[in-house]
Design a protein around this motif. Sequence first.
Motif, PDB file in Angstrom:
ATOM      1  N   TYR A  39       0.871  -1.225   0.175  1.00  0.00           N
ATOM      2  CA  TYR A  39       0.075   0.006   0.096  1.00  0.00           C
ATOM      3  C   TYR A  39       0.965   1.234   0.108  1.00  0.00           C
ATOM      4  O   TYR A  39       2.021   1.292   0.581  1.00  0.00           O
ATOM      5  N   PRO A  40       0.422   2.328  -0.555  1.00  0.00           N
ATOM      6  CA  PRO A  40       0.975   3.576  -0.584  1.00  0.00           C
ATOM      7  C   PRO A  40       1.944   4.044   0.725  1.00  0.00           C
ATOM      8  O   PRO A  40       3.017   4.438   0.734  1.00  0.00           O
ATOM      9  N   HIS A  41       1.127   3.915   2.031  1.00  0.00           N
ATOM     10  CA  HIS A  41       1.752   4.188   3.166  1.00  0.00           C
ATOM     11  C   HIS A  41       2.996   3.525   3.547  1.00  0.00           C
ATOM     12  O   HIS A  41       3.597   3.455   4.294  1.00  0.00           O
ATOM     13  N   GLU A  42       3.218   2.187   2.780  1.00  0.00           N
ATOM     14  CA  GLU A  42       4.230   1.522   3.157  1.00  0.00           C
ATOM     15  C   GLU A  42       5.606   1.698   2.383  1.00  0.00           C
ATOM     16  O   GLU A  42       6.701   1.103   2.442  1.00  0.00           O
ATOM     17  N   PHE A  43       5.472   2.962   1.606  1.00  0.00           N
ATOM     18  CA  PHE A  43       6.632   3.217   0.826  1.00  0.00           C
ATOM     19  C   PHE A  43       7.365   4.256   1.426  1.00  0.00           C
ATOM     20  O   PHE A  43       6.596   5.246   1.933  1.00  0.00           O
ATOM     21  N   SER A  44       8.525   4.599   1.302  1.00  0.00           N
ATOM     22  CA  SER A  44       9.423   5.630   1.683  1.00  0.00           C
ATOM     23  C   SER A  44       9.263   6.878   0.404  1.00  0.00           C
ATOM     24  O   SER A  44       8.530   6.554  -0.665  1.00  0.00           O
ATOM     25  N   GLY A  45       9.705   7.885   0.845  1.00  0.00           N
ATOM     26  CA  GLY A  45       9.395   9.137  -0.218  1.00  0.00           C
ATOM     27  C   GLY A  45      10.254   8.772  -1.556  1.00  0.00           C
ATOM     28  O   GLY A  45       9.585   8.892  -2.622  1.00  0.00           O
TER      29      GLY A  45
END
Length: 159
Positions: A39-45
């Motif tokens: 999911y998007p929140h699991e990725f760093s910037g």
Amino acid sequence: MILEEPFIIHKLGNATERENWVRELLEKVGLPEDSIDRYPHEFSGGQRQRIGIARAIAVKPKLLICDESVSALDVSVQAQILNLLLDLQAEMNLAIIFISHDLSVVRHVSDNVAVMKAGKVVEYGTSDEVYKTPKHEYTKTLLAAIPITHPKYRSRPVS
């Protein structure tokens, strides 16, 4: 996954082909294959930036517009993303318009530079011309404001 959307929007391929293309995109931008299930929140910037780049190159454009694409990233991640963009530019024969307030980054990635003030181009030339012999006062002011950390480069000829 969000990387499949460009293919769906452009009505390209079937589900299996699209999944294969997504896996290729992930590899191309340096993300692991298991990113498909995250999911998007699991990725760093930096990883999110890579996903954005993958989406942008999915349908093999001729032109990529990067607007402040590394401004929110730390310096080491910036370098990785810039190197990725330059690699993709060479590999895909991409033209890139790189918009940034960070003039040291612009110098690193640009062949030609347009300096804008109040929405108008005030100077245009090769990167070397603009950085070594700026003509417009605004360009000179911008270049003089670039922090120089290495003592070797502190006495540059920008007035």
